[in-house]
Design a protein around this motif. Structure first.
Motif, PDB file in Angstrom:
ATOM      1  N   VAL A  54       0.843  -1.198   0.078  1.00  0.00           N
ATOM      2  CA  VAL A  54      -0.139   0.062   0.082  1.00  0.00           C
ATOM      3  C   VAL A  54       0.959   1.292  -0.088  1.00  0.00           C
ATOM      4  O   VAL A  54       0.649   2.250  -0.684  1.00  0.00           O
ATOM      5  N   PHE A  55       1.796   1.320   0.971  1.00  0.00           N
ATOM      6  CA  PHE A  55       2.588   2.550   0.918  1.00  0.00           C
ATOM      7  C   PHE A  55       3.848   2.501  -0.189  1.00  0.00           C
ATOM      8  O   PHE A  55       4.010   3.583  -0.510  1.00  0.00           O
ATOM      9  N   GLY A  56       3.994   1.307  -0.794  1.00  0.00           N
ATOM     10  CA  GLY A  56       4.952   1.583  -1.983  1.00  0.00           C
ATOM     11  C   GLY A  56       4.277   2.192  -2.860  1.00  0.00           C
ATOM     12  O   GLY A  56       4.947   2.873  -3.670  1.00  0.00           O
ATOM     13  N   VAL A  57       3.067   1.831  -3.211  1.00  0.00           N
ATOM     14  CA  VAL A  57       2.228   2.447  -4.598  1.00  0.00           C
ATOM     15  C   VAL A  57       2.168   3.911  -4.063  1.00  0.00           C
ATOM     16  O   VAL A  57       2.184   4.560  -4.876  1.00  0.00           O
ATOM     17  N   LEU A  87       4.258   5.995 -11.934  1.00  0.00           N
ATOM     18  CA  LEU A  87       4.822   5.496 -10.827  1.00  0.00           C
ATOM     19  C   LEU A  87       6.282   5.291 -10.938  1.00  0.00           C
ATOM     20  O   LEU A  87       6.635   5.143 -12.131  1.00  0.00           O
ATOM     21  N   THR A  88       7.180   5.593  -9.851  1.00  0.00           N
ATOM     22  CA  THR A  88       8.524   5.390  -9.845  1.00  0.00           C
ATOM     23  C   THR A  88       8.874   4.458  -8.843  1.00  0.00           C
ATOM     24  O   THR A  88       8.586   4.468  -7.741  1.00  0.00           O
ATOM     25  N   SER A  89       9.867   3.450  -8.975  1.00  0.00           N
ATOM     26  CA  SER A  89      10.289   2.491  -8.171  1.00  0.00           C
ATOM     27  C   SER A  89      10.882   3.074  -7.063  1.00  0.00           C
ATOM     28  O   SER A  89      11.052   2.649  -5.956  1.00  0.00           O
ATOM     29  N   PHE A  90      11.737   4.279  -7.497  1.00  0.00           N
ATOM     30  CA  PHE A  90      12.378   4.874  -6.232  1.00  0.00           C
ATOM     31  C   PHE A  90      11.477   5.263  -5.062  1.00  0.00           C
ATOM     32  O   PHE A  90      11.868   5.232  -3.880  1.00  0.00           O
TER      33      PHE A  90
END
Length: 175
Positions: A54-57, A87-90
């Motif tokens: 959730v917080f990653g997204v 979205l960015t993976s960083f």
């Protein structure tokens, strides 16, 4: 490229999203097997995993908006789009790391042990998710004439499949 696998009504089911979900579950299967080695109850990992996803997204979206603020400052109606076009993976990693630190403190779990548990599963999940990027047609590399170059929709020429390189590097990290 094959960004949309099928539709449910008018809702497009995207290859990127499906591969992210597959990566998440494969990663969790690996993490649950690794957890006892590091003194962590595998059943507690689901609580952390849900928070991380959730917080990653959210982090991936927030950092992408910050990175592309010149665009979003002019298109504020797209800030809270549920399409998640950016979205960015960083950002996902940054917010995920913060959540993991907080979870470890609250549960009195060793942060280093939690990092050890999730290191390999994260690389495997990332490798799977990057295949979704290839299907989506985003994040391509520079122009090339190499035989494994890929033509990306709406982009002139043949380009390096950076997503495949990234997946391979992640799998080397797993080894």
């Amino acid at each position: 490229m094959f960004p949309v696998l099928f539709h449910i009504g008018s809702f497009p089911v995207r290859a990127f999203g499906i591969l992210l979900i597959i990566g998440f579950f494969v990663g969790m299967m690996i993490a649950k097997r690794r957890a006892p080695r590091f003194g962590i109850d595998p059943n507690r990992l689901w609580d952390l995993a849900i928070l991380l996803i959730v917080f990653g997204v959210i982090g991936a979206r927030v950092v992408y908006i910050a990175q592309e603020w010149s665009y979003y400052s002019q298109h504020r109606n797209e800030l809270f789009s549920l399409k998640f076009d950016g979205l960015t993976s960083f950002g996902g990693l940054l917010f995920g790391l913060i959540v993991m630190v907080i979870w470890c403190r609250r549960t009195k779990t060793s942060f280093l042990a939690a990092m050890d548990v999730f290191a390999v599963p994260l690389l495997v999940a990332h490798a799977i998710g990057r295949i979704g990027c290839l299907a989506n047609g985003c994040c391509y590399g520079g122009p090339t004439n190499l035989p494994w170059g890929v033509h990306f929709q709406d982009v002139l020429g043949i380009h390096h499949p950076a997503q495949i390189y990234d997946s391979l590097m992640s799998l080397v990290g797993v080894a």
